[in-house]
Design a protein around this motif. Structure first.
Motif, PDB file in Angstrom:
ATOM      1  N   GLY A 131      44.076  38.607  39.407  1.00 43.89           N
ATOM      2  CA  GLY A 131      43.899  39.726  38.482  1.00 43.89           C
ATOM      3  C   GLY A 131      42.597  40.488  38.645  1.00 43.89           C
ATOM      4  N   GLY A 132      41.492  39.754  38.645  1.00 44.83           N
ATOM      5  CA  GLY A 132      40.198  40.421  38.753  1.00 44.83           C
ATOM      6  C   GLY A 132      39.684  40.975  37.431  1.00 44.83           C
ATOM      7  N   ASN A 133      40.358  40.624  36.304  1.00 45.61           N
ATOM      8  CA  ASN A 133      39.830  40.933  34.977  1.00 45.61           C
ATOM      9  C   ASN A 133      39.489  42.404  34.785  1.00 45.61           C
ATOM     10  OD1 ASN A 133      38.852  40.586  32.423  1.00 45.61           O
ATOM     11  ND2 ASN A 133      37.356  39.010  32.942  1.00 45.61           N
ATOM     12  N   ILE A 134      40.404  43.296  35.138  1.00 44.55           N
ATOM     13  CA  ILE A 134      40.152  44.732  34.985  1.00 44.55           C
ATOM     14  C   ILE A 134      40.758  45.216  33.664  1.00 44.55           C
ATOM     15  CG2 ILE A 134      40.523  47.019  35.998  1.00 44.55           C
ATOM     16  CD1 ILE A 134      40.854  45.471  38.711  1.00 44.55           C
ATOM     17  N   ARG A 191      43.541  42.636  32.501  1.00 45.99           N
ATOM     18  CA  ARG A 191      42.905  41.752  31.517  1.00 45.99           C
ATOM     19  C   ARG A 191      43.882  41.418  30.399  1.00 45.99           C
ATOM     20  NH1 ARG A 191      37.286  43.496  29.155  1.00 45.99           N
ATOM     21  NH2 ARG A 191      36.645  42.987  31.274  1.00 45.99           N
ATOM     22  N   TRP A 218      35.126  47.792  40.872  1.00 51.43           N
ATOM     23  CA  TRP A 218      34.774  46.413  40.523  1.00 51.43           C
ATOM     24  C   TRP A 218      36.005  45.535  40.355  1.00 51.43           C
ATOM     25  CZ3 TRP A 218      30.469  46.082  36.196  1.00 51.43           C
ATOM     26  CH2 TRP A 218      29.298  46.689  36.675  1.00 51.43           C
ATOM     27  N   VAL A 219      35.972  44.341  40.915  1.00 56.11           N
ATOM     28  CA  VAL A 219      36.902  43.289  40.514  1.00 56.11           C
ATOM     29  C   VAL A 219      36.061  42.087  40.129  1.00 56.11           C
ATOM     30  CG1 VAL A 219      38.964  43.996  41.746  1.00 56.11           C
ATOM     31  CG2 VAL A 219      37.249  42.670  42.938  1.00 56.11           C
ATOM     32  N   GLN A 220      36.383  41.526  38.965  1.00 54.85           N
ATOM     33  CA  GLN A 220      35.533  40.472  38.440  1.00 54.85           C
ATOM     34  C   GLN A 220      36.188  39.105  38.518  1.00 54.85           C
ATOM     35  OE1 GLN A 220      33.936  41.419  34.538  1.00 54.85           O
ATOM     36  NE2 GLN A 220      34.018  43.598  35.030  1.00 54.85           N
ATOM     37  N   GLY A 221      35.476  38.160  39.118  1.00 53.52           N
ATOM     38  CA  GLY A 221      35.900  36.771  39.068  1.00 53.52           C
ATOM     39  C   GLY A 221      35.312  36.150  37.815  1.00 53.52           C
ATOM     40  N   GLU A 222      35.932  35.071  37.346  1.00 53.67           N
ATOM     41  CA  GLU A 222      35.394  34.410  36.154  1.00 53.67           C
ATOM     42  C   GLU A 222      34.112  33.662  36.469  1.00 53.67           C
ATOM     43  OE1 GLU A 222      36.709  34.798  33.028  1.00 53.67           O
ATOM     44  OE2 GLU A 222      37.799  36.279  34.199  1.00 53.67           O
ATOM     45  N   GLN A 232      35.380  31.986  42.163  1.00 55.42           N
ATOM     46  CA  GLN A 232      36.502  32.914  42.250  1.00 55.42           C
ATOM     47  C   GLN A 232      36.108  34.203  42.969  1.00 55.42           C
ATOM     48  OE1 GLN A 232      38.214  34.294  38.606  1.00 55.42           O
ATOM     49  NE2 GLN A 232      39.885  32.907  39.002  1.00 55.42           N
ATOM     50  N   TYR A 256      37.825  36.089  46.302  1.00 53.79           N
ATOM     51  CA  TYR A 256      38.218  37.488  46.445  1.00 53.79           C
ATOM     52  C   TYR A 256      37.733  38.056  47.778  1.00 53.79           C
ATOM     53  CZ  TYR A 256      39.466  37.618  41.454  1.00 53.79           C
ATOM     54  OH  TYR A 256      40.040  37.398  40.228  1.00 53.79           O
TER      55      TYR A 256
END
Lengths: 227, 252
Positions: free
Chosen positions: A170-173, A178, B163-167, B171, B175
């Motif tokens: 997902g990458g929490n976007i 999200r 932006w792509v966010q890892g926890e 993670q 990516y």
């Protein structure tokens, strides 16, 4: 009560679950039909692949999906070739992952109810000159209704609750990937337990209600899941 | 076979348990460690156990989860966090041995790629990438540091849509590793062991230090194993191990 960001995650989660459930009914029904009626050698391997998400840890599924969907991966090359770009970190990437991840929850109930029906009703319909599509929609769907209902509810609920796989691809976007489960996780990790409790309570109530409706309707139908 | 009736089994089990040798001064301690420190901690425990009679059990997890577990009475003697915030909170709540909090390692941030020929400051400024991975700045100190770098270079607005966010940084690493993000802010400790890793070690002037703090929890105030192990970490040998894994160690 809930922040705008929380409401966004709820909206996105519901949109994902509806999309996935609809697509799974379209994809899962032929698979269930074939599994219920085939005696082919392939039945074993296909059943095993369908059931894999039940035994694999979600993060493992997510990790392999991430690799498969990457620009060099199998799925990634297909989607790039089709001009779709790559799937990770997009809503449709989550849809793709969820279809695989929730597949057994949709296929198995439908398969069970088709198996329970047996051949006889279809043979009778055929002698009355009903064509294959006619037979499917006027005989199979009504007779296997509880299987389809169970499949829809379980597929929907399972997609709402998924987490590990979503984290991986997902990458929490915000607004894109999200989901509620990710938002709750973020709250717990940042020690904002109050917000986590609120969202979790909503999810818990939702899940309980869904299952209550499901098992309530099944008590009437007396057709229990063999999951 | 009366001999194997049930009432005879328990004495047999007890007898067996007492056969396990217990030397007089061996103590065991259970420590909770942030996942990102897994490699270094494994080596530290190995070295420590070689020279000490004590035994260390390590439980790895995310700092946030470990913190929650400690608040609810988890049986940990020491906690090695990935940040300073949680150990400080435990200190404020008087759950730790007074004055036991210290910085055991400081992380260094790198910008890493598996798809580009070379990575440097220019790679960020060029903007020739579709996705850039960073750890969630709300959760992970390395993510916060990454946003500080982007702020310093006045690139936050420009890069935000990518932006792509890892926890966490594990993670975020995945990516970049899988090639889904062309660039990613990860820890130096994650790429230090790779032979041909392409990365830019970001100057420390661009972000606040990423300190990782440890504390001894109240229940271990008299546990010699926990105290000895912490002292080993502060020794020259312990610090050398920590540094060899891509962290800075400057324990006073």
């Amino acid at each position: 009560m809930l922040s705008a960001a929380d409401l966004d995650t709820i909206g996105l989660t519901l949109r994902l679950a509806f999309t996935v459930t609809l697509l799974l009914l379209i994809i899962g029904t032929p698979i269930a039909w074939w599994l219920a009626r085939s005696n082919s050698w392939w039945k074993g391997p296909v059943s095993a692949i369908v059931a894999l998400p039940l035994v694999l840890p979600p993060t493992v599924i997510g990790f392999y999906l991430l690799i498969a969907m990457s620009p060099d991966g199998v799925i990634g090359q297909i989607t790039s070739f089709m001009g779709l770009g790559t799937l990770p970190f997009t809503f449709w990437g989550l849809v793709t992952g969820s279809i695989f991840y929730s597949l057994p929850f949709v296929v198995q109930p439908i398969q069970n109810s088709i198996e329970a029906m047996g051949n006889r009703p279809l043979e009778v319909a055929a002698t009355l000159r009903a064509g294959p599509w006619d037979r499917f929609f006027t005989v199979v769907v009504p007779m296997a209704k509880s299987g389809f209902l169970t499949a829809s509810i379980l597929g929907f609920a399972h997609t709402v609750g998924e987490f590990g796989m979503v984290l991986m691809i997902g990458g929490n976007i915000p607004g894109e990937t999200r989901l509620v489960s990710v938002q709750i996780y973020d709250y717990v990790e940042t020690i904002d337990y109050e917000s986590a409790h609120k969202l979790s309570a909503i999810m818990l109530l939702f899940s309980f209600t869904v299952l209550l409706v499901l098992y309530g309707s099944q008590r009437k139908q007396r057709q229990l899941l063999n999951l | 076979m009366d001999k194997f009736r049930r009432e005879n089994i328990f004495p047999a089990i007890y007898a067996f348990l007492f056969l396990i040798p217990v030397s007089g001064n061996t103590e065991q301690t259970t420590i909770a460690v942030a996942s990102n420190f897994n490699g270094a901690m494994t080596k530290l425990v190995e070295q420590f156990e070689r020279q000490s009679p004590h035994r260390i059990r390590v439980s790895y997890g995310s700092s946030g989860k470990i913190y929650a577990q400690i608040q609810h009475g988890a049986p940990f003697d020491a906690f090695f966090s990935a940040d300073q915030e949680k150990p400080i909170k435990l200190e404020q709540n008087q759950r730790i041995v007074p004055d036991s909090r210290f910085t055991y390692a400081s992380g260094a941030l790198v910008l890493w790629s598996t798809r580009l020929e070379s990575v440097n400051q220019q790679s960020l400024l060029d903007g020739k990438f579709k996705k850039i991975a960073l750890a969630n700045p709300k959760l992970a100190p390395y993510g916060l540091a990454a946003t500080q770098v982007l702020d310093q270079l006045k690139l936050r607005k420009q890069t935000l849509p990518k932006w792509v966010q890892g926890e966490n940084i594990a993670q975020t690493y995945q990516y970049v590793y899988s090639g889904n993000a062309e660039l990613g802010f990860v820890a130096w400790s994650q790429v230090i062991e790779q032979k041909h890793a392409v990365y830019w070690k970001i100057p420390e002037t661009l972000y606040d230090p990423i300190h990782q703090d440890a504390v001894i929890l109240m229940r271990a105030a008299k546990n010699p194993a926990a105290i000895d192990f912490i002292n080993f970490l502060k020794s020259v040998e312990g610090r050398a191990i920590i540094e060899s894994f891509g962290y800075r160690s400057s324990i006073q």
